[in-house]
Write a protein that holds these residues in place. Structure first.
Motif, mmCIF file in Angstrom:
data_model
loop_
_atom_site.group_PDB
_atom_site.id
_atom_site.type_symbol
_atom_site.label_atom_id
_atom_site.label_comp_id
_atom_site.label_asym_id
_atom_site.label_seq_id
_atom_site.Cartn_x
_atom_site.Cartn_y
_atom_site.Cartn_z
ATOM 1 N N UNK A 193 0.842 -1.038 0.128
ATOM 2 C CA UNK A 193 0.051 -0.059 0.173
ATOM 3 C C UNK A 193 0.954 1.273 -0.158
ATOM 4 N N UNK A 194 1.846 1.078 0.808
ATOM 5 C CA UNK A 194 2.712 2.183 0.678
ATOM 6 C C UNK A 194 3.438 2.615 -0.544
ATOM 7 N N UNK A 195 4.002 1.518 -1.238
ATOM 8 C CA UNK A 195 4.722 1.718 -2.250
ATOM 9 C C UNK A 195 3.673 2.256 -3.579
ATOM 10 N N UNK A 196 2.432 1.644 -3.390
ATOM 11 C CA UNK A 196 1.596 2.102 -4.490
ATOM 12 C C UNK A 196 1.008 3.446 -4.426
ATOM 13 N N UNK A 197 1.060 4.154 -2.937
ATOM 14 C CA UNK A 197 0.677 5.290 -2.547
ATOM 15 C C UNK A 197 1.600 6.191 -2.947
ATOM 16 N N UNK A 216 12.835 -4.807 -3.990
ATOM 17 C CA UNK A 216 12.478 -5.131 -5.354
ATOM 18 C C UNK A 216 10.974 -4.680 -5.624
ATOM 19 N N UNK A 217 10.235 -4.807 -4.362
ATOM 20 C CA UNK A 217 8.796 -4.568 -4.297
ATOM 21 C C UNK A 217 8.606 -3.251 -4.414
ATOM 22 N N UNK A 218 9.321 -2.393 -3.917
ATOM 23 C CA UNK A 218 9.170 -0.684 -3.794
ATOM 24 C C UNK A 218 9.406 -0.394 -5.357
ATOM 25 N N UNK A 219 10.539 -1.036 -5.798
ATOM 26 C CA UNK A 219 11.042 -0.699 -7.126
ATOM 27 C C UNK A 219 9.961 -1.068 -8.138
ATOM 28 N N UNK A 220 9.422 -2.256 -8.191
ATOM 29 C CA UNK A 220 8.295 -2.724 -9.257
ATOM 30 C C UNK A 220 7.057 -1.786 -8.829
ATOM 31 N N UNK A 246 17.221 6.262 5.885
ATOM 32 C CA UNK A 246 17.555 4.821 5.235
ATOM 33 C C UNK A 246 16.955 4.637 3.804
ATOM 34 N N UNK A 247 17.799 4.134 2.859
ATOM 35 C CA UNK A 247 17.100 4.024 1.484
ATOM 36 C C UNK A 247 16.432 2.725 1.373
ATOM 37 N N UNK A 248 15.079 2.704 1.167
ATOM 38 C CA UNK A 248 14.484 1.492 1.060
ATOM 39 C C UNK A 248 14.610 0.967 -0.491
ATOM 40 N N UNK A 280 13.540 6.027 -2.540
ATOM 41 C CA UNK A 280 12.442 6.042 -1.624
ATOM 42 C C UNK A 280 13.390 5.928 -0.213
ATOM 43 N N UNK A 281 13.150 6.958 0.734
ATOM 44 C CA UNK A 281 13.689 6.662 1.906
ATOM 45 C C UNK A 281 13.008 7.017 3.102
ATOM 46 N N UNK A 282 13.404 6.800 4.390
ATOM 47 C CA UNK A 282 12.435 7.282 5.689
ATOM 48 C C UNK A 282 12.987 8.388 6.259
#
Length: 276
Positions: free
Chosen positions: A17-21, A120-124, A92-94, A86-88
């Motif tokens: 959900x976070x990645x999609x958002x 890979x999930x966040x990148x995808x 930290x780089x996710x 994408x970082x926090x």
């Protein structure tokens, strides 16, 4: 075991959900060309000074349209090195993706990945769809009227301000309709070139139930006679996922280096690997 499985499922759901958002907000930011101030962006410490006499909202819109059309006609091609992260809030780089974006007038873009790391999930789910959406938008496959124009915005001219090396008009941008591809915020316009130098704000319409807050900034730089993105930064507060930051840096531009028909015909429409 069942508790662990449930916890893992919850974490994956929150991440998804976070990645999609993040990609939803980033796609908006790329379309509306906006964001919030942050590290590496020019500060706004210079005072806002009185506006020069006689300048009107309609004049600003007319000059923006005229100058943008001239620059669009003159821009044949460019390449730029892009870094997506994408970082926090702790830095930290996710996920990270680095590559070369190529543009050939009037409507061809391609992205060639040179390195990638992190989730890979966040990148995808976030970075690759963001890159592909830009390629599709350039080809006219996405139709969103998000231009800073009199059809979409009213401008409340606030004054003039020095932004790094650029002297700018500062205006409050007020959208004329609640549209997730428009923004509420401020815009800085170069007083000589009538080009947007910086935009910051938030969506004019809530993007989804999952997005609690979204703030974004885009900073431009002048390369030869053209104004091209320098850095994007998007802050997103996502339910179940917390606050994350999407950074996009644009470096090493090469502009109008290959204007031949042959060069344009060889560009690939997309080179992003969707199967991370």
């Amino acid at each position: 075991m069942r508790r662990n499985a449930r916890a893992q499922l919850h974490n994956k759901l929150a991440l998804s959900l976070g990645a999609a958002t993040i990609v939803a907000v980033a796609m908006f930011a790329a379309t509306a060309k906006a964001q919030t101030s942050g590290e590496g962006l020019p500060n706004l410490e210079a005072p806002v000074e009185p506006l020069r006499p006689g300048l009107t909202e309609s004049q600003v819109f007319a000059e923006l349209a005229s100058h943008n059309e001239k620059r669009k006609t003159a821009l044949h091609d460019y390449t730029v090195l892009r870094t997506y992260q994408v970082i926090d809030l702790k830095g930290k780089v996710h996920a990270e993706e680095i590559g070369r974006m190529e543009f050939f007038s009037p409507d061809k873009k391609a992205f060639i990945v040179t390195s990638e790391s992190g989730s890979g999930l966040v990148r995808h789910m976030a970075l690759n769809p963001l890159i592909n959406s830009e390629i599709e938008a350039a080809a006219g496959k996405e139709h969103h009227d998000s231009a800073i124009s009199a059809d979409n915005y009213s401008l409340n001219l606030l004054g003039e301000q020095q932004l790094g090396p650029y002297r700018c008009f500062v205006a409050e941008a007020v959208p004329k309709r609640r549209d997730k591809y428009l923004f509420e915020g401020k815009v800085w316009i170069d007083v000589n070139d009538y080009s947007v130098v910086r935009i910051e704000g938030h969506p004019a319409k809530k993007l989804s139930f999952w997005i609690q807050h979204a703030d974004f900034v885009r900073q431009y730089q002048k390369i030869d006679a053209f104004w091209l993105p320098e850095k994007d930064q998007t802050h997103v507060q996502v339910r179940m996922y917390g606050k994350k930051i999407l950074n996009i840096e644009h470096r090493n531009y090469v502009v109008n280096a290959g204007q031949s028909t042959n060069a344009r015909s060889t560009v690939r429409e997309t080179a992003v690997n969707q199967s991370n």
